[in-house]
Design a protein around this motif. Structure first.
Motif, mmCIF file in Angstrom:
data_model
loop_
_atom_site.group_PDB
_atom_site.id
_atom_site.type_symbol
_atom_site.label_atom_id
_atom_site.label_comp_id
_atom_site.label_asym_id
_atom_site.label_seq_id
_atom_site.Cartn_x
_atom_site.Cartn_y
_atom_site.Cartn_z
ATOM 1 N N VAL A 1 47.531 12.850 -18.576
ATOM 2 C CA VAL A 1 46.776 13.459 -17.479
ATOM 3 C C VAL A 1 45.345 13.671 -17.950
ATOM 4 N N GLN A 2 44.418 13.166 -17.175
ATOM 5 C CA GLN A 2 43.001 13.348 -17.493
ATOM 6 C C GLN A 2 42.373 14.322 -16.508
ATOM 7 N N LEU A 3 41.511 15.175 -17.038
ATOM 8 C CA LEU A 3 40.845 16.188 -16.241
ATOM 9 C C LEU A 3 39.359 16.169 -16.563
ATOM 10 N N VAL A 4 38.528 16.115 -15.534
ATOM 11 C CA VAL A 4 37.081 16.080 -15.748
ATOM 12 C C VAL A 4 36.420 17.080 -14.807
ATOM 13 N N GLU A 5 35.811 18.111 -15.393
ATOM 14 C CA GLU A 5 35.157 19.148 -14.607
ATOM 15 C C GLU A 5 33.700 18.805 -14.339
ATOM 16 N N ALA A 92 42.814 22.896 -15.989
ATOM 17 C CA ALA A 92 43.991 22.657 -16.808
ATOM 18 C C ALA A 92 45.172 22.253 -15.932
ATOM 19 N N ALA A 93 46.088 21.507 -16.519
ATOM 20 C CA ALA A 93 47.273 21.041 -15.799
ATOM 21 C C ALA A 93 48.529 21.354 -16.598
ATOM 22 N N TYR A 114 47.502 20.109 -20.526
ATOM 23 C CA TYR A 114 46.317 19.253 -20.478
ATOM 24 C C TYR A 114 45.090 20.080 -20.096
ATOM 25 N N TRP A 115 43.975 19.743 -20.740
ATOM 26 C CA TRP A 115 42.735 20.498 -20.533
ATOM 27 C C TRP A 115 41.555 19.549 -20.398
ATOM 28 N N GLY A 116 40.608 19.968 -19.564
ATOM 29 C CA GLY A 116 39.341 19.255 -19.497
ATOM 30 C C GLY A 116 38.407 19.755 -20.580
#
Length: 124
Positions: A1-5, A92-93, A114-116
């Motif tokens: 999982v990708q996270l982009v803030e 975050a997920a 998962y964290w950005g």
């Protein structure tokens, strides 16, 4: 999982900001966390796959978490900003959907896998 803030900025007290987070999977619960200077990471807001939400008491009625499932986008609308909310904000997920959850679980950083990288919010 990708996270982009994105969306962090330096603003004056009383103004509003909307943070965004692009995420790569729908099969997850999502949260916003923040970490101020010299402080630990704390939960701010949570949203599950069905759209149910939970907030830290300090931001309730001023912050709103939402998501656009069609575009895999998570948002945090922050109104009436105060200097004390200055922090790095993280998306975050959990990596899985919860059928049930508690308020404590929803805002516990250890519930998230998962964290950005974070986006900085500075209020002066």
């Amino acid at each position: 999982v990708q996270l982009v803030e994105s969306g962090g900025d330096s603003v004056q007290a009383g103004r509003s900001l909307r943070l965004s987070c692009a995420y790569s999977t729908k099969r997850t619960c999502l949260g916003w966390f923040r970490q101020g200077p010299g402080k630990g990471r704390e939960g701010v807001a949570f949203i599950d796959r069905g759209g149910a939400t939970n907030y830290a008491w300090s931001v309730k009625d001023r912050f709103t978490i939402s998501k656009d499932n069609a575009n895999n986008a998570l948002y945090l609308q922050m109104n009436s900003l105060k200097p004390e909310v200055t922090a790095m904000y993280y998306c975050a997920a959990t990596g899985m959907q919860w059928d049930t959850w508690t308020a404590i679980q929803a805002l516990d950083k250890d519930s998230y896998i998962y964290w950005g990288e974070g986006t900085q919010v500075t209020v002066s």
